[in-house]
Design a protein around this motif. Structure first.
Motif, PDB file in Angstrom:
ATOM      1  N   CYS A 122       0.840  -1.217   0.000  1.00 16.32           N
ATOM      2  CA  CYS A 122       0.000   0.000   0.000  1.00 16.32           C
ATOM      3  C   CYS A 122       0.867   1.257   0.000  1.00 16.32           C
ATOM      4  O   CYS A 122       0.610   2.207   0.720  1.00 16.32           O
ATOM      5  CB  CYS A 122      -1.008  -0.019   1.148  1.00 16.32           C
ATOM      6  SG  CYS A 122      -0.323  -0.329   2.773  1.00 16.32           S
ATOM      7  N   VAL A 153      -6.619  -4.244  -0.487  1.00 17.75           N
ATOM      8  CA  VAL A 153      -5.332  -3.703  -0.019  1.00 17.75           C
ATOM      9  C   VAL A 153      -4.987  -4.254   1.361  1.00 17.75           C
ATOM     10  O   VAL A 153      -5.866  -4.719   2.083  1.00 17.75           O
ATOM     11  CB  VAL A 153      -5.387  -2.160   0.031  1.00 17.75           C
ATOM     12  CG1 VAL A 153      -5.581  -1.563  -1.358  1.00 17.75           C
ATOM     13  CG2 VAL A 153      -6.491  -1.674   0.963  1.00 17.75           C
ATOM     14  N   ILE A 157      -3.187  -0.081   5.460  1.00 18.24           N
ATOM     15  CA  ILE A 157      -3.186   1.088   4.582  1.00 18.24           C
ATOM     16  C   ILE A 157      -3.426   2.352   5.420  1.00 18.24           C
ATOM     17  O   ILE A 157      -4.245   2.352   6.335  1.00 18.24           O
ATOM     18  CB  ILE A 157      -4.239   0.957   3.461  1.00 18.24           C
ATOM     19  CG1 ILE A 157      -4.104   2.113   2.452  1.00 18.24           C
ATOM     20  CG2 ILE A 157      -5.652   0.850   4.016  1.00 18.24           C
ATOM     21  CD1 ILE A 157      -4.941   1.929   1.191  1.00 18.24           C
ATOM     22  N   LYS A 174     -10.027  -4.829   2.894  1.00 18.08           N
ATOM     23  CA  LYS A 174      -8.689  -4.952   3.474  1.00 18.08           C
ATOM     24  C   LYS A 174      -8.385  -6.413   3.754  1.00 18.08           C
ATOM     25  O   LYS A 174      -9.250  -7.151   4.213  1.00 18.08           O
ATOM     26  CB  LYS A 174      -8.600  -4.131   4.754  1.00 18.08           C
ATOM     27  CG  LYS A 174      -8.804  -2.638   4.501  1.00 18.08           C
ATOM     28  CD  LYS A 174      -8.783  -1.845   5.784  1.00 18.08           C
ATOM     29  CE  LYS A 174      -9.005  -0.374   5.489  1.00 18.08           C
ATOM     30  NZ  LYS A 174      -9.011   0.417   6.728  1.00 18.08           N
TER      31      LYS A 174
END
Length: 198
Positions: A122, A153, A157, A174
């Motif tokens: 990220c 991600v 992040i 996520k």
């Protein structure tokens, strides 16, 4: 100006710069660019049987300049796990037979449609990549109007980087590893379980 205000101002400035760089503040020019891109790579109708081809996983040895190192194919592990979990929730996840020219990680087909790009990192480079990839993929699907753009991600992040993606309407899922498995946070918020037909 407090630190929260400074952070908000910086986030707005970063988002504005990205927005301007992508030409989003000029709808006529954006439409012209979209038409050019579509002329280059016209969206193809989906194949009769789009499917999911699992990505490679595991560990391999890379050798450069007489040095060897082990490399994990984490991206494949995340993509394959996500496709499995989407199927368990009742969604059809494909990566072959839809926008093959640009090869999105996953396209979700059916009543809920989405293009999904998976990132193992990220960094700002990852954020730039996911922005470019998702908007490019959208040009190559046959009905881009009703399709969500989703970035998968790492769970660590930063708020600033997540805010840039959200600014462009990209939803986030996520991921993190736990006990050798990939866990997806927010998956069922975006893809609620489809009840099995009785």
């Amino acid at each position: 100006m407090g630190s929260v205000s400074k952070r908000a101002a910086l986030m707005k400035e970063v988002a504005s710069a990205v927005y301007h760089a992508l030409g989003e503040n000029q709808p006529v020019e954006r439409d012209r660019q979209r038409q050019k891109a579509r002329a280059f790579g016209k969206p193809q109708p989906h194949s009769a049987n789009p499917s999911f081809n699992p990505e490679p996983t595991g560990v391999y040895t890379a050798t450069t300049d007489r040095k060897s190192r082990s490399v994990s194919m984490l991206h494949g592990e995340i993509v394959n796990s996500l496709a499995d979990q989407l199927a368990a929730l009742g969604y059809k996840a494909v990566n072959k037979g839809v926008a093959d020219e640009v090869k999105p990680d996953i396209v979700v087909m059916g009543s809920k449609r989405a293009i999904i790009e998976v990132k193992t990192g990220c960094t700002w480079q990852d954020i730039k990549d996911v922005l470019g990839q998702l908007f490019l993929y959208k040009l190559f699907v046959d009905t881009p109007e009703n399709i969500e753009l989703i970035a998968v991600v790492p769970s660590n992040i930063s708020e600033k980087r997540a805010a840039v993606l959200s600014y462009y309407g990209i939803r986030l899922i996520k991921w993190e590893r736990s006990d050798g498995c990939v866990i997806f946070k927010g998956l069922e918020d975006i893809f609620p379980r489809i009840p099995s037909p009785a």
